[in-house]
Scaffold this active site. Structure first.
Site, PDB file in Angstrom:
ATOM      1  CE  LYS A 269       4.169  -8.092 -11.618  1.00 60.94           C
ATOM      2  NZ  LYS A 269       3.368  -7.953 -10.469  1.00 60.94           N
TER       3      LYS A 269
ATOM      4  CE1 TYR B 220       7.788  -6.867 -12.263  1.00 63.49           C
ATOM      5  CE2 TYR B 220       7.268  -6.547 -14.577  1.00 63.49           C
ATOM      6  CZ  TYR B 220       6.935  -6.287 -13.358  1.00 63.49           C
ATOM      7  OH  TYR B 220       5.971  -5.583 -12.807  1.00 63.49           O
TER       8      TYR B 220
ATOM      9  CD1 TRP C 219      18.794   6.999 -20.685  1.00 63.55           C
ATOM     10  CD2 TRP C 219      18.134   5.131 -19.863  1.00 63.55           C
ATOM     11  NE1 TRP C 219      19.549   6.618 -19.495  1.00 63.55           N
ATOM     12  CE2 TRP C 219      19.092   5.605 -18.916  1.00 63.55           C
ATOM     13  CE3 TRP C 219      17.502   3.598 -19.600  1.00 63.55           C
ATOM     14  CZ2 TRP C 219      19.498   5.116 -17.709  1.00 63.55           C
ATOM     15  CZ3 TRP C 219      17.791   3.254 -18.285  1.00 63.55           C
ATOM     16  CH2 TRP C 219      18.940   3.844 -17.507  1.00 63.55           C
TER      17      TRP C 219
ATOM     18  CG  LEU D 287       0.176   1.570 -14.277  1.00 58.87           C
ATOM     19  CD1 LEU D 287      -0.060   0.826 -13.047  1.00 58.87           C
ATOM     20  CD2 LEU D 287      -1.254   2.090 -14.588  1.00 58.87           C
TER      21      LEU D 287
ATOM     22  CG  HIS E 221       8.254   2.301 -14.946  1.00 62.73           C
ATOM     23  ND1 HIS E 221       7.944   1.930 -13.442  1.00 62.73           N
ATOM     24  CD2 HIS E 221       8.721   0.927 -15.267  1.00 62.73           C
ATOM     25  CE1 HIS E 221       7.771   0.500 -13.548  1.00 62.73           C
ATOM     26  NE2 HIS E 221       8.161   0.012 -14.592  1.00 62.73           N
TER      27      HIS E 221
ATOM     28  CB  SER F 284       3.216  -5.499 -16.062  1.00 63.14           C
ATOM     29  OG  SER F 284       3.760  -4.520 -16.963  1.00 63.14           O
ATOM     30  CB  SER F 285       1.084  -3.948 -21.060  1.00 63.88           C
ATOM     31  OG  SER F 285       2.216  -2.892 -20.767  1.00 63.88           O
ATOM     32  CB  CYS F 286       6.651  -4.970 -19.658  1.00 67.65           C
ATOM     33  SG  CYS F 286       6.422  -5.472 -18.039  1.00 67.65           S
TER      34      CYS F 286
ATOM     35  CG  HIS G 179      -0.190   0.252   2.519  1.00 69.86           C
ATOM     36  ND1 HIS G 179       0.427  -0.738   3.125  1.00 69.86           N
ATOM     37  CD2 HIS G 179      -0.114   1.207   3.387  1.00 69.86           C
ATOM     38  CE1 HIS G 179       0.883  -0.343   4.166  1.00 69.86           C
ATOM     39  NE2 HIS G 179       0.523   1.041   4.381  1.00 69.86           N
TER      40      HIS G 179
HETATM   41  N1  LIG Z   1       4.433   1.137 -12.376  1.00 69.84           N
HETATM   42  C1  LIG Z   1       3.924   0.548 -13.493  1.00 69.84           C
HETATM   43  O1  LIG Z   1       4.137   1.358 -14.561  1.00 69.84           O
HETATM   44  C2  LIG Z   1       3.419  -0.636 -13.598  1.00 69.84           C
HETATM   45  C3  LIG Z   1       2.733  -0.985 -14.741  1.00 69.84           C
HETATM   46  C4  LIG Z   1       2.051  -2.064 -14.820  1.00 69.84           C
HETATM   47  C5  LIG Z   1       1.727  -3.013 -13.734  1.00 69.84           C
HETATM   48  N2  LIG Z   1       2.277  -2.714 -12.753  1.00 69.84           N
HETATM   49  C6  LIG Z   1       2.010  -3.458 -11.374  1.00 69.84           C
HETATM   50  O2  LIG Z   1       1.720  -2.802 -10.275  1.00 69.84           O
HETATM   51  C7  LIG Z   1       2.065  -3.375  -9.056  1.00 69.84           C
HETATM   52  C8  LIG Z   1       2.754  -2.118  -8.337  1.00 69.84           C
HETATM   53  O3  LIG Z   1       3.775  -1.487  -8.870  1.00 69.84           O
HETATM   54  P1  LIG Z   1       4.144   0.000  -8.431  1.00 69.84           P
HETATM   55  O4  LIG Z   1       4.588   1.019  -9.516  1.00 69.84           O
HETATM   56  O5  LIG Z   1       3.066   0.522  -7.391  1.00 69.84           O
HETATM   57  O6  LIG Z   1       5.426  -0.435  -7.667  1.00 69.84           O
HETATM   58  P2  LIG Z   1       6.042   0.041  -6.273  1.00 69.84           P
HETATM   59  O7  LIG Z   1       5.726   1.535  -6.061  1.00 69.84           O
HETATM   60  O8  LIG Z   1       7.608  -0.214  -6.324  1.00 69.84           O
HETATM   61  O9  LIG Z   1       5.267  -0.578  -4.947  1.00 69.84           O
HETATM   62  C9  LIG Z   1       5.704  -1.724  -4.594  1.00 69.84           C
HETATM   63  C10 LIG Z   1       5.527  -2.000  -3.116  1.00 69.84           C
HETATM   64  O10 LIG Z   1       5.565  -3.444  -2.949  1.00 69.84           O
HETATM   65  C11 LIG Z   1       6.091  -3.446  -1.632  1.00 69.84           C
HETATM   66  N3  LIG Z   1       6.929  -4.405  -1.555  1.00 69.84           N
HETATM   67  C12 LIG Z   1       8.106  -4.997  -2.450  1.00 69.84           C
HETATM   68  N4  LIG Z   1       8.692  -5.961  -1.864  1.00 69.84           N
HETATM   69  C13 LIG Z   1       7.976  -6.362  -0.717  1.00 69.84           C
HETATM   70  C14 LIG Z   1       8.170  -7.198   0.369  1.00 69.84           C
HETATM   71  N5  LIG Z   1       9.102  -8.140   0.193  1.00 69.84           N
HETATM   72  N6  LIG Z   1       7.275  -7.189   1.404  1.00 69.84           N
HETATM   73  C15 LIG Z   1       6.595  -6.185   1.623  1.00 69.84           C
HETATM   74  N7  LIG Z   1       6.172  -5.299   0.876  1.00 69.84           N
HETATM   75  C16 LIG Z   1       6.951  -5.380  -0.490  1.00 69.84           C
HETATM   76  C17 LIG Z   1       6.973  -2.127  -1.670  1.00 69.84           C
HETATM   77  O11 LIG Z   1       7.535  -1.748  -0.541  1.00 69.84           O
HETATM   78  P3  LIG Z   1       8.324  -0.653  -0.105  1.00 69.84           P
HETATM   79  O12 LIG Z   1       7.641   0.797  -0.040  1.00 69.84           O
HETATM   80  O13 LIG Z   1       8.943  -0.910   1.337  1.00 69.84           O
HETATM   81  O14 LIG Z   1       9.627  -0.792  -0.988  1.00 69.84           O
HETATM   82  C18 LIG Z   1       5.975  -1.185  -2.215  1.00 69.84           C
HETATM   83  O15 LIG Z   1       5.172  -0.753  -1.244  1.00 69.84           O
HETATM   84  C19 LIG Z   1       3.210  -4.257  -9.548  1.00 69.84           C
HETATM   85  O16 LIG Z   1       2.816  -5.633  -9.376  1.00 69.84           O
HETATM   86  C20 LIG Z   1       3.403  -4.095 -10.868  1.00 69.84           C
HETATM   87  O17 LIG Z   1       3.985  -5.085 -11.456  1.00 69.84           O
HETATM   88  C21 LIG Z   1       3.012  -1.440 -12.552  1.00 69.84           C
END
Ligand SMILES: NC(=O)c1ccc[n+]([C@@H]2O[C@H](COP(=O)([O-])OP(=O)(O)OC[C@H]3O[C@@H](n4cnc5c(N)ncnc54)[C@H](OP(=O)(O)O)[C@@H]3O)[C@@H](O)[C@H]2O)c1
Length: 312
Positions: A143, A139, A205, A169, A182, A110-112, A14
């Site tokens: 997934k 990755y 890049w 996102l 990203h 994720s779309s990737c 969260h």
């Molecule tokens: N960002 C994008 O563009 C995008 C696009 C498509 C899909 N998604 C999907 O959306 C989801 C969330 O992505 P996001 O961009 O929000 O990533 P993020 O900002 O890095 O958030 C990930 C969260 O997971 C927590 N986490 C990671 N390892 C953990 C562990 N071992 N124990 C407890 N908590 C842990 C992190 O905690 P900490 O705060 O402590 O690090 C952080 O709160 C992912 O599944 C990703 O594949 C993201």
């Protein structure tokens, strides 16, 4: 059980960009029983602790927004961490939820993770029909395993665990670290820093040609609520905005927004990644969901949050 304002909803991850958006959304909508815990108090890689936590809290619904996430550079340099941590986190959460009797869960893909040379726009059925993009194959395999786990539990145990497959996102709380971010937050940060330091040039890049579909993160949070409520036959649903530009096109959009005219140089030693990954989100539309934010509005909200952070 139907989702209602008293439902117990565990949002894992969260604090991250997606997780914090989901919390904002559900709080705004009046959901009273959100279950939240940070990594310091529960490392989701720990199978036993994760199980004991879920067993004790007995959530009605689980949303998995916890994952090891990052841009093209960190994804290709830390493949072992990306495959290990993601498989552990998602497996612990999905299996513990099943053991604790959770009937409905959302896992985020994720779309990737679609094939590198997929037909466009990408339909759900194209998953696993071709070679993966090398820079994020570890990755992607993790997934894909998460999605297959949801699908398999649905088939064998009659659960309703769905994998929403979001496009790229952006939004408040994004990661602006130029080594791990990203492309879009990196472009925002680089442009902002160039203005601040009075630089004349920006380095992008790759060669700027890869196309990306981009969605404001609050749209995904809205989709999570929508699909927790909805009865679905499908285990995999694409969640996109339809907003697509090249990387260079996104830089030009940001430069116009910030009223700056920088010379552009391309760092062609850096990988381009997949050339195009536009989702076909017609299945989500058939269920009645579509994105609401356009790029201009999403960018204004995101940039306001970024400025607040860099100035604090
Ligand atoms: N960002 C994008 O563009 C995008 C696009 C498509 C899909 N998604 C999907 O959306 C989801 C969330 O992505 P996001 O961009 O929000 O990533 P993020 O900002 O890095 O958030 C990930 C969260 O997971 C927590 N986490 C990671 N390892 C953990 C562990 N071992 N124990 C407890 N908590 C842990 C992190 O905690 P900490 O705060 O402590 O690090 C952080 O709160 C992912 O599944 C990703 O594949 C993201």
């Amino acid at each position: 059980m139907q989702l209602n304002k008293k439902s117990k909803i565990f949002i894992a991850g969260h604090i991250g960009m997606v997780g914090s958006s989901i919390v904002r959304h559900f709080k705004k909508k009046g959901y009273k029983n959100l279950i939240l815990i940070n990594r310091k108090n529960l490392d989701l890689i720990d199978q036993k602790k994760t199980y004991l936590f879920i067993k004790k809290k007995k959530p009605d619904f689980v949303i998995i927004a916890a994952a090891k996430v990052g841009g093209i550079s960190v994804n290709s340099e830390q493949k072992a961490k990306f495959i290990y941590e993601n498989i552990m986190i998602q497996t612990n959460l999905i299996h513990s939820s099943f053991l604790a009797g959770v009937k409905k869960l959302i896992f985020l893909g994720s779309s990737c993770i679609y094939p590198k040379h997929s037909k466009q726009p990408i339909k759900e059925e194209y998953l696993m029909t071709g070679k993966l993009e090398e820079t994020n194959d570890a990755y992607s395999v993790a997934k894909i395993a998460g999605f297959k786990m949801c699908e398999s539990y649905n088939k064998q145990y009659k659960t309703n665990y769905i994998c929403l497959m979001p496009t790229n996102l952006y939004g408040p709380n994004d990661n602006y670290n130029l080594k791990t971010s990203h492309f879009f937050p990196a472009l925002i940060a680089k442009t902002h820093l160039a203005i601040k330091k009075n630089l004349k040039m920006i380095k992008i890049w790759g060669d700027g040609t890869p196309k990306r579909e981009l969605m404001y993160v609050d749209d995904l949070a809205d989709a999570c609520e929508f699909f927790l409520k909805k009865k679905t036959k499908h285990s995999l649903i694409n969640i996109g905005s339809g907003e697509e530009k090249s990387i260079l096109g996104y830089y030009k959009f940001i430069a116009k927004k910030l009223n700056v005219n920088l010379k552009i140089s391309f760092d062609k030693k850096k990988p381009n990644g997949t050339l195009r990954k536009k989702l076909d989100s017609s299945l989500a539309k058939k269920y009645g969901w579509k994105s609401k934010y356009n790029l201009s509005k999403g960018f204004d909200l995101t940039y306001k949050d970024y400025i607040k952070k860099v100035n604090s």
